[in-house]
Design a protein around this motif. Sequence first.
Motif, PDB file in Angstrom:
ATOM      1  N   THR A 399       0.833  -1.202   0.000  1.00 52.23           N
ATOM      2  CA  THR A 399       0.000   0.000   0.000  1.00 52.23           C
ATOM      3  C   THR A 399       0.870   1.255   0.000  1.00 52.23           C
ATOM      4  OG1 THR A 399      -1.740  -1.177   1.219  1.00 52.23           O
ATOM      5  CG2 THR A 399      -1.835   1.230   1.225  1.00 52.23           C
ATOM      6  N   VAL A 400       1.955   1.224   0.766  1.00 52.89           N
ATOM      7  CA  VAL A 400       2.876   2.362   0.821  1.00 52.89           C
ATOM      8  C   VAL A 400       3.508   2.602  -0.548  1.00 52.89           C
ATOM      9  CG1 VAL A 400       5.115   3.108   1.738  1.00 52.89           C
ATOM     10  CG2 VAL A 400       3.379   2.199   3.280  1.00 52.89           C
ATOM     11  N   ILE A 401       4.047   1.532  -1.165  1.00 48.65           N
ATOM     12  CA  ILE A 401       4.686   1.678  -2.482  1.00 48.65           C
ATOM     13  C   ILE A 401       3.660   2.133  -3.524  1.00 48.65           C
ATOM     14  CG2 ILE A 401       5.930   0.454  -4.298  1.00 48.65           C
ATOM     15  CD1 ILE A 401       7.534   0.924  -1.744  1.00 48.65           C
ATOM     16  N   LEU A 402       2.451   1.571  -3.476  1.00 50.03           N
ATOM     17  CA  LEU A 402       1.390   1.953  -4.419  1.00 50.03           C
ATOM     18  C   LEU A 402       1.093   3.447  -4.333  1.00 50.03           C
ATOM     19  CD1 LEU A 402      -0.895   1.176  -6.419  1.00 50.03           C
ATOM     20  CD2 LEU A 402      -2.338   0.749  -4.416  1.00 50.03           C
ATOM     21  N   ASN A 403       0.946   3.974  -3.131  1.00 51.92           N
ATOM     22  CA  ASN A 403       0.609   5.387  -2.967  1.00 51.92           C
ATOM     23  C   ASN A 403       1.757   6.299  -3.368  1.00 51.92           C
ATOM     24  OD1 ASN A 403      -2.154   6.045  -1.531  1.00 51.92           O
ATOM     25  ND2 ASN A 403      -1.441   4.122  -0.657  1.00 51.92           N
ATOM     26  N   LEU A 404       2.995   5.911  -3.078  1.00 48.17           N
ATOM     27  CA  LEU A 404       4.135   6.738  -3.482  1.00 48.17           C
ATOM     28  C   LEU A 404       4.267   6.792  -5.003  1.00 48.17           C
ATOM     29  CD1 LEU A 404       6.871   5.746  -0.842  1.00 48.17           C
ATOM     30  CD2 LEU A 404       5.611   7.900  -1.006  1.00 48.17           C
ATOM     31  N   LEU A 405       4.108   5.627  -5.670  1.00 49.33           N
ATOM     32  CA  LEU A 405       4.189   5.611  -7.133  1.00 49.33           C
ATOM     33  C   LEU A 405       3.027   6.372  -7.755  1.00 49.33           C
ATOM     34  CD1 LEU A 405       5.342   1.936  -7.857  1.00 49.33           C
ATOM     35  CD2 LEU A 405       6.682   4.033  -7.958  1.00 49.33           C
ATOM     36  N   SER A 406       1.819   6.178  -7.238  1.00 50.09           N
ATOM     37  CA  SER A 406       0.650   6.890  -7.756  1.00 50.09           C
ATOM     38  C   SER A 406       0.849   8.384  -7.640  1.00 50.09           C
ATOM     39  CB  SER A 406      -0.602   6.454  -6.990  1.00 50.09           C
ATOM     40  OG  SER A 406      -1.720   7.208  -7.376  1.00 50.09           O
ATOM     41  N   ASN A 407       1.401   8.831  -6.516  1.00 49.54           N
ATOM     42  CA  ASN A 407       1.641  10.250  -6.295  1.00 49.54           C
ATOM     43  C   ASN A 407       2.681  10.789  -7.281  1.00 49.54           C
ATOM     44  OD1 ASN A 407       0.861  12.381  -4.256  1.00 49.54           O
ATOM     45  ND2 ASN A 407       3.091  12.537  -4.130  1.00 49.54           N
ATOM     46  N   ALA A 408       3.751   9.996  -7.497  1.00 43.20           N
ATOM     47  CA  ALA A 408       4.814  10.435  -8.404  1.00 43.20           C
ATOM     48  C   ALA A 408       4.324  10.503  -9.849  1.00 43.20           C
ATOM     49  CB  ALA A 408       6.011   9.488  -8.291  1.00 43.20           C
ATOM     50  N   ILE A 409       3.508   9.533 -10.252  1.00 39.86           N
ATOM     51  CA  ILE A 409       2.977   9.517 -11.622  1.00 39.86           C
ATOM     52  C   ILE A 409       1.997  10.670 -11.831  1.00 39.86           C
ATOM     53  CG2 ILE A 409       1.527   8.214 -13.218  1.00 39.86           C
ATOM     54  CD1 ILE A 409       2.702   5.638 -11.943  1.00 39.86           C
ATOM     55  N   HIS A 428      19.366  -1.950  10.675  1.00 41.78           N
ATOM     56  CA  HIS A 428      18.090  -2.183  11.359  1.00 41.78           C
ATOM     57  C   HIS A 428      16.866  -1.884  10.497  1.00 41.78           C
ATOM     58  CE1 HIS A 428      20.281  -2.839  15.032  1.00 41.78           C
ATOM     59  NE2 HIS A 428      20.855  -1.649  14.951  1.00 41.78           N
ATOM     60  N   TYR A 429      17.065  -1.326   9.316  1.00 38.72           N
ATOM     61  CA  TYR A 429      15.923  -0.922   8.492  1.00 38.72           C
ATOM     62  C   TYR A 429      16.091  -1.403   7.054  1.00 38.72           C
ATOM     63  CZ  TYR A 429      14.817   2.479  12.193  1.00 38.72           C
ATOM     64  OH  TYR A 429      14.505   3.073  13.382  1.00 38.72           O
ATOM     65  N   TYR A 430      14.957  -1.551   6.376  1.00 42.06           N
ATOM     66  CA  TYR A 430      14.950  -1.566   4.923  1.00 42.06           C
ATOM     67  C   TYR A 430      14.769  -0.109   4.507  1.00 42.06           C
ATOM     68  CZ  TYR A 430      13.992  -6.570   5.467  1.00 42.06           C
ATOM     69  OH  TYR A 430      14.057  -7.894   5.814  1.00 42.06           O
ATOM     70  N   VAL A 431      15.753   0.460   3.825  1.00 44.99           N
ATOM     71  CA  VAL A 431      15.689   1.860   3.431  1.00 44.99           C
ATOM     72  C   VAL A 431      15.326   1.919   1.952  1.00 44.99           C
ATOM     73  CG1 VAL A 431      16.909   4.056   3.315  1.00 44.99           C
ATOM     74  CG2 VAL A 431      17.432   2.434   5.150  1.00 44.99           C
ATOM     75  N   ILE A 432      14.101   2.329   1.663  1.00 49.77           N
ATOM     76  CA  ILE A 432      13.595   2.375   0.291  1.00 49.77           C
ATOM     77  C   ILE A 432      13.469   3.829  -0.133  1.00 49.77           C
ATOM     78  CG2 ILE A 432      11.659   1.830  -1.222  1.00 49.77           C
ATOM     79  CD1 ILE A 432      11.996  -0.157   1.917  1.00 49.77           C
ATOM     80  N   GLU A 433      14.049   4.151  -1.290  1.00 48.93           N
ATOM     81  CA  GLU A 433      13.955   5.505  -1.825  1.00 48.93           C
ATOM     82  C   GLU A 433      13.133   5.499  -3.102  1.00 48.93           C
ATOM     83  OE1 GLU A 433      17.912   6.958  -2.343  1.00 48.93           O
ATOM     84  OE2 GLU A 433      18.100   7.607  -0.253  1.00 48.93           O
ATOM     85  N   VAL A 434      12.182   6.408  -3.202  1.00 50.17           N
ATOM     86  CA  VAL A 434      11.386   6.598  -4.410  1.00 50.17           C
ATOM     87  C   VAL A 434      11.655   8.013  -4.902  1.00 50.17           C
ATOM     88  CG1 VAL A 434       9.077   6.629  -5.404  1.00 50.17           C
ATOM     89  CG2 VAL A 434       9.632   4.974  -3.600  1.00 50.17           C
ATOM     90  N   THR A 435      12.362   8.118  -6.029  1.00 50.09           N
ATOM     91  CA  THR A 435      12.789   9.414  -6.554  1.00 50.09           C
ATOM     92  C   THR A 435      12.154   9.656  -7.920  1.00 50.09           C
ATOM     93  OG1 THR A 435      14.923   9.217  -5.414  1.00 50.09           O
ATOM     94  CG2 THR A 435      14.781  10.830  -7.198  1.00 50.09           C
ATOM     95  N   ASP A 436      11.630  10.855  -8.136  1.00 47.46           N
ATOM     96  CA  ASP A 436      11.047  11.194  -9.445  1.00 47.46           C
ATOM     97  C   ASP A 436      11.677  12.468  -9.980  1.00 47.46           C
ATOM     98  OD1 ASP A 436       9.436  13.667  -8.789  1.00 47.46           O
ATOM     99  OD2 ASP A 436       8.502  12.276  -7.376  1.00 47.46           O
ATOM    100  N   ASN A 488      14.374  20.205  -3.669  1.00 43.24           N
ATOM    101  CA  ASN A 488      14.704  21.631  -3.693  1.00 43.24           C
ATOM    102  C   ASN A 488      13.551  22.460  -4.230  1.00 43.24           C
ATOM    103  OD1 ASN A 488      14.727  21.075  -6.411  1.00 43.24           O
ATOM    104  ND2 ASN A 488      16.934  21.402  -6.682  1.00 43.24           N
ATOM    105  N   GLY A 489      12.427  21.771  -4.514  1.00 47.62           N
ATOM    106  CA  GLY A 489      11.246  22.469  -5.003  1.00 47.62           C
ATOM    107  C   GLY A 489      11.256  22.745  -6.486  1.00 47.62           C
ATOM    108  N   LYS A 490      12.267  22.222  -7.197  1.00 46.82           N
ATOM    109  CA  LYS A 490      12.370  22.514  -8.632  1.00 46.82           C
ATOM    110  C   LYS A 490      12.599  21.270  -9.480  1.00 46.82           C
ATOM    111  CE  LYS A 490      14.346  27.096  -7.707  1.00 46.82           C
ATOM    112  NZ  LYS A 490      15.543  27.970  -7.894  1.00 46.82           N
ATOM    113  N   THR A 491      13.486  20.398  -9.012  1.00 45.83           N
ATOM    114  CA  THR A 491      13.914  19.266  -9.858  1.00 45.83           C
ATOM    115  C   THR A 491      13.693  17.937  -9.161  1.00 45.83           C
ATOM    116  OG1 THR A 491      16.167  19.535  -9.026  1.00 45.83           O
ATOM    117  CG2 THR A 491      15.631  20.606 -11.111  1.00 45.83           C
ATOM    118  N   GLY A 492      12.463  17.562  -8.983  1.00 42.61           N
ATOM    119  CA  GLY A 492      12.154  16.234  -8.478  1.00 42.61           C
ATOM    120  C   GLY A 492      12.104  16.131  -6.962  1.00 42.61           C
ATOM    121  N   THR A 493      11.621  14.969  -6.504  1.00 44.25           N
ATOM    122  CA  THR A 493      11.426  14.713  -5.074  1.00 44.25           C
ATOM    123  C   THR A 493      11.867  13.297  -4.754  1.00 44.25           C
ATOM    124  OG1 THR A 493       9.499  16.186  -5.070  1.00 44.25           O
ATOM    125  CG2 THR A 493       9.730  14.666  -3.202  1.00 44.25           C
TER     126      THR A 493
END
Length: 506
Positions: A399-409, A428-436, A488-493
Amino acid sequence: MPSIESYIGTPSTTDNKLWSVFLDSDIQTNLDSICDLVLSIFDAKSCTIIANFPQSRVNLSQRGDVTNVCDADLKHDQFVESLINESQSAGSEGDTKAYRLVSPIILPSNLKFGWLIVERISTQPLTSKEVSVFGVLQKDIVNHLVQRKQIVEQKKAAELQATITQLNRDFIFIKDENFKIVYANDAFINSYPPSMHDKVIGYTTVESFEAKEADLFLEQDKIAFEKGLSKVVENIHMPNGNRIIVETTKKRFEDKSGAPLILCVCRDLTEKEGLINRLKKANRELDEFTSIASHDLRAPLNAIKRLLEWISDDCETLLPDEHLENFQLVISRANRMQTLLEDLLKYAKIDQCDVTLSTTTLEAVYQDVAQLLDIPSSMTINIDSGNSQINIPAVPFKTVILNLLSNAIKHNDKTHGIINISLRPALHYYVIEVTDNGPGIEPKYFSLIFQLFQTLRSRDEVEGTGIGLSVVKKHVTNFGGKVDVSSNGKTGTTFTIFWPKQHLNS
């Protein structure tokens, strides 16, 4: 690392700027007695015990004449005899010879505590027997210092334990095999009226009970004595008239003589249980709201939509284009309301989702959620995880990955959109980055975007309810993780998810 202060305390300066240390009467008497014994056994004219504080050397005990020593006399780390002129000693006249004995006092921790300094009237060195006796006296000094340190530490530990027991809000008490209380902390004693305080220690507190009632009251005591441990949550009536819910743990142990005892600890859970009950009530009310929203709101909303669609169809050839556009706008708003309702229901049910752990990969998760997304042909999505396996609760994670991808698209404004999903190694963590490569988010909006119903663009520009990122944050925090955003508010998140490898019970 032990220090001289830990054995005899901290020195201070007197009015005449001399360093001194205050010793309790027992250790002072013992050191003075050793010096008196040295004067007697070795026919000495002086005996001094000196402590080697970092600030200064301090005389702890002085018997006989005053002894003057310099740094050169104290530089050795072993027993030294030297023949000196008596004129080197204060108050001496003439130029007669005397023997000075300097022996460093080394504690068991190899700490150089100080010195034992003796000046003999005799001009002959010590015999082997006298050296042995001197060594015994020096060891006696060490033993007194070590014992004094142990006594001080035990006293401090006892004071600390007494303070902890006094401040502890739990009811702590000890019973003997006859169920009589032999120890009770202040919290337990103060739970009784003042008139009964002297009826606690040495009593079972059930002396006035009927036999059956007393047996019932002492049932857990008997279990603890027989099985070694008893643990129960009970609703009890306190002697002061209050009713409280407590978790009572009773554990059997033996004292130094082998007599069986039980340690009893009662922890007041009244506030905690009250909070749990309020949470249960809130959850029931939420379930009721969900049920109402599912039926009582959804049904009339669907009826309104159908009615609007019928009118639009029937009047398509009768109404001007401007009126038809208004009808389509109303239908669009009804569709948005239905989507909002569906998303709100999903958000309300987050805490009820399946949390079963599943071993999978980030690539497999993406393949599952991609089937639920309308991915434009111009959009490129890259997965970089090395096909590493992850052990996660599948439903909330997807659900988390679905919402992040939906938001990015949804918010990507580039002709050729790019989304990169990566898994970074961490302990101690799975560190997942979603960059667009979308328009980015200004830092001042970072906290706002995770709030319910918050969108940075008009819903007429980009269709959405503003719940997606709230769902992401709630799922992640429910499992003890966190979500960060950088742009930075200009080139992706970039959204970074820290998902614990051993998830907490939500």
